[in-house]
Scaffold this active site. Sequence first.
Site, PDB file in Angstrom:
ATOM      1  CE1 TYR A 191      10.225   2.165  13.903  1.00 14.72           C
ATOM      2  CE2 TYR A 191      11.288   1.465  11.888  1.00 14.72           C
ATOM      3  CZ  TYR A 191      10.143   1.787  12.582  1.00 14.72           C
ATOM      4  OH  TYR A 191       8.939   1.727  11.938  1.00 14.72           O
ATOM      5  CE  LYS A 211       1.243   7.987  26.346  1.00 22.13           C
ATOM      6  NZ  LYS A 211      -0.198   8.303  26.206  1.00 22.13           N
ATOM      7  CG  ASP A 252      -2.588   9.375  23.906  1.00 23.57           C
ATOM      8  OD1 ASP A 252      -1.903  10.405  23.783  1.00 23.57           O
ATOM      9  OD2 ASP A 252      -3.057   8.997  25.004  1.00 23.57           O
ATOM     10  CG  ASP A 301       6.232   3.028  10.739  1.00 25.40           C
ATOM     11  OD1 ASP A 301       6.213   3.148   9.495  1.00 25.40           O
ATOM     12  OD2 ASP A 301       5.989   1.964  11.335  1.00 25.40           O
ATOM     13  CG  ASP A 333       1.310   3.243   7.287  1.00 24.37           C
ATOM     14  OD1 ASP A 333       2.230   3.826   6.677  1.00 24.37           O
ATOM     15  OD2 ASP A 333       1.121   2.015   7.240  1.00 24.37           O
TER      16      ASP A 333
HETATM   17  C1  IPM Z   1       8.209   2.738   6.336  1.00 23.93           C
HETATM   18  C2  IPM Z   1       8.171   1.252   6.544  1.00 23.93           C
HETATM   19  C3  IPM Z   1       9.484   0.813   7.193  1.00 23.93           C
HETATM   20  C4  IPM Z   1       9.605   1.512   8.535  1.00 23.93           C
HETATM   21  C5  IPM Z   1       9.651  -0.713   7.330  1.00 23.93           C
HETATM   22  C6  IPM Z   1       9.523  -1.407   6.017  1.00 23.93           C
HETATM   23  C7  IPM Z   1      10.934  -1.072   8.012  1.00 23.93           C
HETATM   24  O1  IPM Z   1       7.069   0.904   7.304  1.00 23.93           O
HETATM   25  O2  IPM Z   1       9.109   3.227   5.636  1.00 23.93           O
HETATM   26  O3  IPM Z   1       7.327   3.426   6.871  1.00 23.93           O
HETATM   27  O4  IPM Z   1       9.022   1.051   9.521  1.00 23.93           O
HETATM   28  O5  IPM Z   1      10.275   2.538   8.582  1.00 23.93           O
HETATM   29 MG    MG Z   2       5.712   2.464   7.671  1.00 24.62          MG
END
Ligand code: IPM
Ligand code: MG
Length: 356
Positions: A142, A188, A220, A244, A248
């Site tokens: 990032y 990884k 993975d 990240d 999710d």
């Molecule tokens: C999160 C979001 C952020 C990230 C974005 C909005 C920059 O996806 O907080 O998980 O990737 O960190």
């Molecule tokens: Mg995110």
Amino acid sequence: MKSYEIAVIKGDGIGPEIVDEAVKVLDAVSEKEGFRLNYKEYLMGGCAYEAVGTPIPDITIEGCRVSDAVLFGSIGGYKWDNLPREMKPESGLLKLRKELGLFANLRPVSVFDELVEASSMKPEVVKGVDLLVVRELTGGIYFGEPRVNDGQKAYNTMFYTKDEITRIAKIAFDSAMKRRKKLCSVDKANVLEVSRLWRATVDEMAVHYPEVEVSHMFVDNAAMQLVRDPKQFDVILTGNIFGDILSDEASMMTGSIGLLPSSSIGGIVGLYEPIHGSAPDIAGQGVANPLATILSASMMLRYSLGQERAADIIDGAIKSVLKDGYRTPDLANYHAKEVCSTKQIGLVIVDRIKRV
Ligand code: IPM
Ligand code: MG
């Protein structure tokens, strides 16, 4: 009366709607417990770009710096997708994390018994899941330099120093000690140098935590194991981009991404935000699920303000509201007795808190 300064960043999309409900809940619980929260609102994201021409005005960073905690909703939207990188809403959030030194992002994933069937995964696989993703937040790909996109070629750099890995690993090990004492570090290392340093550093740290059972997993495989048998995990330690993605993925065990809170810590002040984004497709309709933000507010009380009992009251109220079948539309198909708007579910929770 004890009082705290809270910087509030509502942001874009559903941000304002969900933060409003969290503030109502915070007001109810602070009144009950006899402390005061003074809120100051700051701009960040697309709304800040529209108002003052930058996604993160200095005054926002300063306001957060001098507060006791930051409560944040969400940022981003289609409207700003094609702006140059520094002007994008996401750059505002990344800069804030960096400026405040928030290198550790804690994302707890626990499944409410009432919602096991809401998950897209089988109930027997998700029932009882209770894991914590510890995501490094101010380094990795990032932020790594160089980064280029000249229209013909583009690259980013996944960069970690040993110190950066050490400090996030320490947070993960300390978290594991307070939980079931299992830590899985995800990398990884079969391909990336940066992951080999990561792995070696985690192993060095492990020597200081003999009680913690440590394992390493390639990312993975971890993505696969999370849906195969998530209960094998206690603490998952990983870098910025892997965290990240995996968080999710993990959110779907709970039935809705609208249920996962997070705290970002390690710097001058803690920042609390739902893991989901600004959901521009449903913004302004009053249907967003505010629970992730309300749970984030509870984490704020617990970790930044030391108001444990108030946090317990919020968590308990959410559990009981879900048990009684109140659902926002994202969860309407699962034992819903009443489908609620964003505001309605906020009110039901406030009501529960008042009656505790
Ligand atoms: C999160 C979001 C952020 C990230 C974005 C909005 C920059 O996806 O907080 O998980 O990737 O960190
Ligand atoms: Mg995110």
